[in-house]
Each structure stands twice: as structure tokens, then as C-alpha cells.
Design an enzyme around this catalytic site. Sequence first.
Site, PDB file in Angstrom:
ATOM      1  N   THR A 173       0.864  -1.179   0.000  1.00  0.00           N
ATOM      2  CA  THR A 173       0.000   0.000   0.000  1.00  0.00           C
ATOM      3  C   THR A 173       0.898   1.225   0.000  1.00  0.00           C
ATOM      4  OG1 THR A 173      -1.556  -1.276   1.276  1.00  0.00           O
ATOM      5  CG2 THR A 173      -1.915   1.098   1.209  1.00  0.00           C
ATOM      6  N   GLU A 198      -3.042  -5.163  -2.853  1.00  0.00           N
ATOM      7  CA  GLU A 198      -3.610  -6.390  -2.275  1.00  0.00           C
ATOM      8  C   GLU A 198      -4.761  -6.019  -1.352  1.00  0.00           C
ATOM      9  OE1 GLU A 198      -3.283  -7.017   1.118  1.00  0.00           O
ATOM     10  OE2 GLU A 198      -1.941  -5.369   1.613  1.00  0.00           O
ATOM     11  N   ARG A 201      -6.891 -10.037   4.013  1.00  0.00           N
ATOM     12  CA  ARG A 201      -7.076  -9.898   5.462  1.00  0.00           C
ATOM     13  C   ARG A 201      -6.190 -10.906   6.177  1.00  0.00           C
ATOM     14  NH1 ARG A 201     -13.153 -11.434   5.437  1.00  0.00           N
ATOM     15  NH2 ARG A 201     -12.210 -12.673   3.781  1.00  0.00           N
ATOM     16  N   GLU A 202      -5.632 -10.504   7.292  1.00  0.00           N
ATOM     17  CA  GLU A 202      -4.865 -11.462   8.073  1.00  0.00           C
ATOM     18  C   GLU A 202      -5.825 -12.543   8.559  1.00  0.00           C
ATOM     19  OE1 GLU A 202      -2.168 -10.073  11.039  1.00  0.00           O
ATOM     20  OE2 GLU A 202      -1.679  -8.300   9.858  1.00  0.00           O
ATOM     21  N   PHE A 296     -18.781  -6.613   8.425  1.00  0.00           N
ATOM     22  CA  PHE A 296     -18.055  -5.483   9.010  1.00  0.00           C
ATOM     23  C   PHE A 296     -18.958  -4.536   9.788  1.00  0.00           C
ATOM     24  CE2 PHE A 296     -13.778  -3.609   8.702  1.00  0.00           C
ATOM     25  CZ  PHE A 296     -13.068  -4.774   8.486  1.00  0.00           C
ATOM     26  N   LEU A 297     -19.873  -5.117  10.558  1.00  0.00           N
ATOM     27  CA  LEU A 297     -20.785  -4.296  11.345  1.00  0.00           C
ATOM     28  C   LEU A 297     -20.722  -4.637  12.834  1.00  0.00           C
ATOM     29  CD1 LEU A 297     -24.080  -4.112   9.183  1.00  0.00           C
ATOM     30  CD2 LEU A 297     -22.361  -2.334   9.515  1.00  0.00           C
ATOM     31  N   GLY A 300     -16.813  -2.989  18.505  1.00  0.00           N
ATOM     32  CA  GLY A 300     -15.630  -3.555  19.158  1.00  0.00           C
ATOM     33  C   GLY A 300     -14.862  -2.486  19.905  1.00  0.00           C
ATOM     34  N   CYS A 307      -2.986  -2.440   8.980  1.00  0.00           N
ATOM     35  CA  CYS A 307      -3.417  -1.702   7.781  1.00  0.00           C
ATOM     36  C   CYS A 307      -4.340  -0.515   8.065  1.00  0.00           C
ATOM     37  CB  CYS A 307      -4.134  -2.652   6.823  1.00  0.00           C
ATOM     38  SG  CYS A 307      -3.014  -3.831   6.078  1.00  0.00           S
TER      39      CYS A 307
END
Length: 491
Positions: A173, A198, A201-202, A296-297, A300, A307
Amino acid sequence: MKSSVRGRVVCRTWVGGAALGVPAVAPSAAGAVESGGHVFVRRVAVVGAGYVGLTTGACLASLGHQVVCADIDVEKVDRLRRGTLDILEPGLAELVAEQVSAARLSFVVDVADAVTAVPADDPDGGRHAEVVFLCLPTPMGVGGVADLRAVEAVIEETRELLAPGTVVVNKSTVPVGTAGRTAELLDRPDVSVVSNPEFLREGSAVQDFLHPDRIVVGCDTAEAAERVAALYARLGAPTVLTDAASAELMKYAANCFLAMKLSYVNAMAELCERVGADIGDVTEGIGYDRRIGQAFLSPGPGWGGSCLPKDTHALLQVADAADFEFRLLRATIDTNTRQRQRIVDKVRQAVTGRRTGSLTRVRLGLLGLTFKAGTDDLRDSPALAIAALLRQAGAELVGYDPALVADPADPDRAAVHQVDGVTLVSDPLEVAQGAEALVVLTEWPVFRTLDWPTMAGVMKQPVVVDTRNLLDPATLRRAGLTGIGLGRREA
Ligand code: UDX
């Protein structure tokens, strides 16, 4: 000859490989790429065998290409040759072993060996790489600007070595304009520079690479862009061919959008608490709208990792440099920073009954320290940021993380006893022992099935602050624990 590729979307299916000017391709049992007996294989060098480089190298090899990965770290290359990986990434170790034994993947220390002799044990004595992927670290430098020194050093080292017609691909990136700057530094009109960000995701990097939502290739020269896109033709993913700056910006735009989505959800969870609504119901309800989507909702402790924090700050710099006040992005970052303090306030309230109560010498048990589940990565982990604030407030911290358990048999893990002032233990029950509260910071599924009644029995105060809304409130209640989540009705 130069031709603009701006905005063209091609290759919607694998058959679309033909649209890229390469033979239509289909998988073969051997992993090579074939069409009517025609084998289409590129010689690829990957510079940097970190999380992105290693995944890229192993996956490109599995698509049939001949890949040599170079890494400056001699010991790492030694370990990779022996099949030992430094990162926890499902399926990657197996893929590396498979491709090494199929002689499609090898590792070298010297970048010159990677670009001039691919494969190293080629019976023809080795030939130059046709495509060179730069998968180098671009850490956050002064003021949030990406630090490009590693990329620049490799360009300096390889510029004389590249064969005419080579395509250099930036996979890291990088700030908008880096492809242009790379081309300037290379000063090789016969070598093209392509941006191919790219989106890995890890924890699911191999899966993401082999089943991508899209491939993005940016270059001002159509031939080079199409050559890079063709490397992936077998994957059959929608492929966006565009100019280099748009491709570079696309990566930031994606990660910053994801960060914004999470800051929005975390803010919404706070609002839920104030008005007596439930964030789980709210996100489920909005997620059915296909324009929003369910992914992704989850609220947390704030977003982290290698990243999202880096890319949000870098895009802010890009905006500043372009004299654009990107208020929405700034608010996204500020909301995330504030989220950490909000969690500390919640813990304070839970333990002392007051928002301003003292945490001095209060023993707290932390469940999870990695930035998300499924990885052992602690970089920019919100859990560690919250731990630092709790420590500053005087708390004594004991932590358990399934990815950080000390292992006397593993030299790298033998002495993991302290991480940033958190004393690590290898059993969740030890974390609960004498704790005035447990704080769940990473969404490891294994926490759901802990022996909660036994945990409750050894705690000084039966309180669990669940910053991931991971645990079942009824299970906690039955165990005699008070569970406090984010934006939950029962909170
Ligand atoms: C991210 C991007 O998703 C990926 O496309 C890019 O190439 C690299 O950066 P990664 O850093 O592996 O991937 O983490 P990701 O899964 O995106 O999670 C980022 C952070 O958001 C983590 O701290 C995670 O716990 C948090 N998160 C994610 C939430 O809090 N809630 C969610 O619903 C999802």
C-alpha cells in the site's frame, strides 16, 4: 505504445482471460495454466517475503507461475527453505511446502538472484524475471506519511538488472503517485511500473488471494496492465484496469471506508446505550439492505491492525497534501481513538460503580490481546492500546490470548511472559483468579465456551466487560456473572 486503460473493466470470468489478450486459461491438475496444450506461465520475482509477499509468492506459484521470493532477512530465508513460517496464516505453510516441492517456489536472500535468475535451478541456467512484485513494508512515517525507504532501496539495487520489457508491480500500500515516482527512480523507459494493490485480510490471506472479490491493476500502459491481470486470469475475478493513481487510491479508499463503517457502528452502539436500543438488532436490520450489507458491522474496542490505522492516517496526509480537508476521515480516526477511552470508562464503571472511580491496584484479567481473532499479530492492537490506558489508570493486568501462549518447545514462544506490561498466563482460569473484572478484547471463539461458572468462582468480583459482544449474556448470567457489552439492551 501507450494507451489509456482508465475505467475499463474486463475479465469478469476466467474465460475472460481471452479479453486480456492472453490465451483463455483453465486450471490443470499440475497447477500449470493451460489452454489446448498451450502453457502460460510467467517467471515472477517477489521482493519481500512478509505476510503479503509470501502469500503472493505461494499463491502465484499455485496458479502455475515460476516464483522466486527474495527477503533481506537471512535467517527468515533459511527458515522458509526449511518450511518454517513466522506468521500464523491458515493454509499458507501447506501451500508453501506444496509449491516448493513442486519446484515452482524458491527463496533467496539476494534480490539480484530473484530478478536475474528465475527459477534459480532452471536447467537453462536461469532467466530474468518477467514480472517483479514489490511486497515491502511501507510503515507509517513522520506525520502519517508512508515511509518508502525499503521500496526505494530495492529499486536502486535492481534498476540495472531488469531485463527490457520487465513489469515492476507495486503490491504494497503506497501513497498516490508512487508508481510514477518508482518509474522516475527506475529511469528505465523499457520497464513498466504497475500498481496492483492487495486486499488480503490477516487470518484469511490465502483464501482472499485465491477467491478475490476483485483484482485491481493500475498502469498508464495497457500492455503492462494486461500482462499483470493475466497472471490472475485463472481466478476468474472481476478485474478493474485503470490508471496507476486510481489503483493506488482504491486501496486507501477501501480500507478507509471499512474503518469508517466500524467507527459508525461503534458510535451507533454508544447511541444505543443512551436510548435503550440494541446494536445487534440495529446492525442486523440495516445489514439486510444490500447497499449496506451484513459484513463489518460488529462493534468492538476500535479497529486496529497493520493496515487500517496506517492507511487512514496516510490518506489523511494525501488529502492534506492535495489541500482537501477530509473531515469525514478525520472524524473516523477520532471516533476510533475515543473508543479506547470509552472502553476504559466502561471498565471503571463496571468495577467501581462510578465513571470516575479509581482503578489503582485493581487486578483486571484481559481476554485476548491480538488485534483480531485468528492471528498472532499485535501491531496496532486496540487491546494493547486499552491495556496501556488501564495501566496508566493504575490497574494490574493479567492477560490470556490463545495465540500468545508460552510454549517451552518453541524457541520463539518459550518466554512470552509479558507484553507491554501485561503479564501473560497460559490458562484463562489464571486470568480470572482474583480479578475484579474480566475484559474481553479480542473475539476468539474459544472464549464463548470457557468454563464460566468455574471462572466466576475464582474472581474477586463477578464482572465481565465484553467489548466484542462475543459472549452469550444468558450463559454469563447462569454462571453468576454480570456481563456488560457494547450497545446491548441488558447493559
Ligand atoms: C484489513 C482489510 O480488511 C484488508 O482488505 C486489507 O488488505 C488489510 O487490512 P486486516 O488488517 O487483516 O485487513 O483486518 P480486518 O479483518 O479488516 O479487521 C480490522 C480491524 O477491524 C480489527 O481490529 C478487527 O477486530 C476490527 N473489526 C472488524 C471490528 O471491530 N468489527 C468488524 O465487524 C470487523
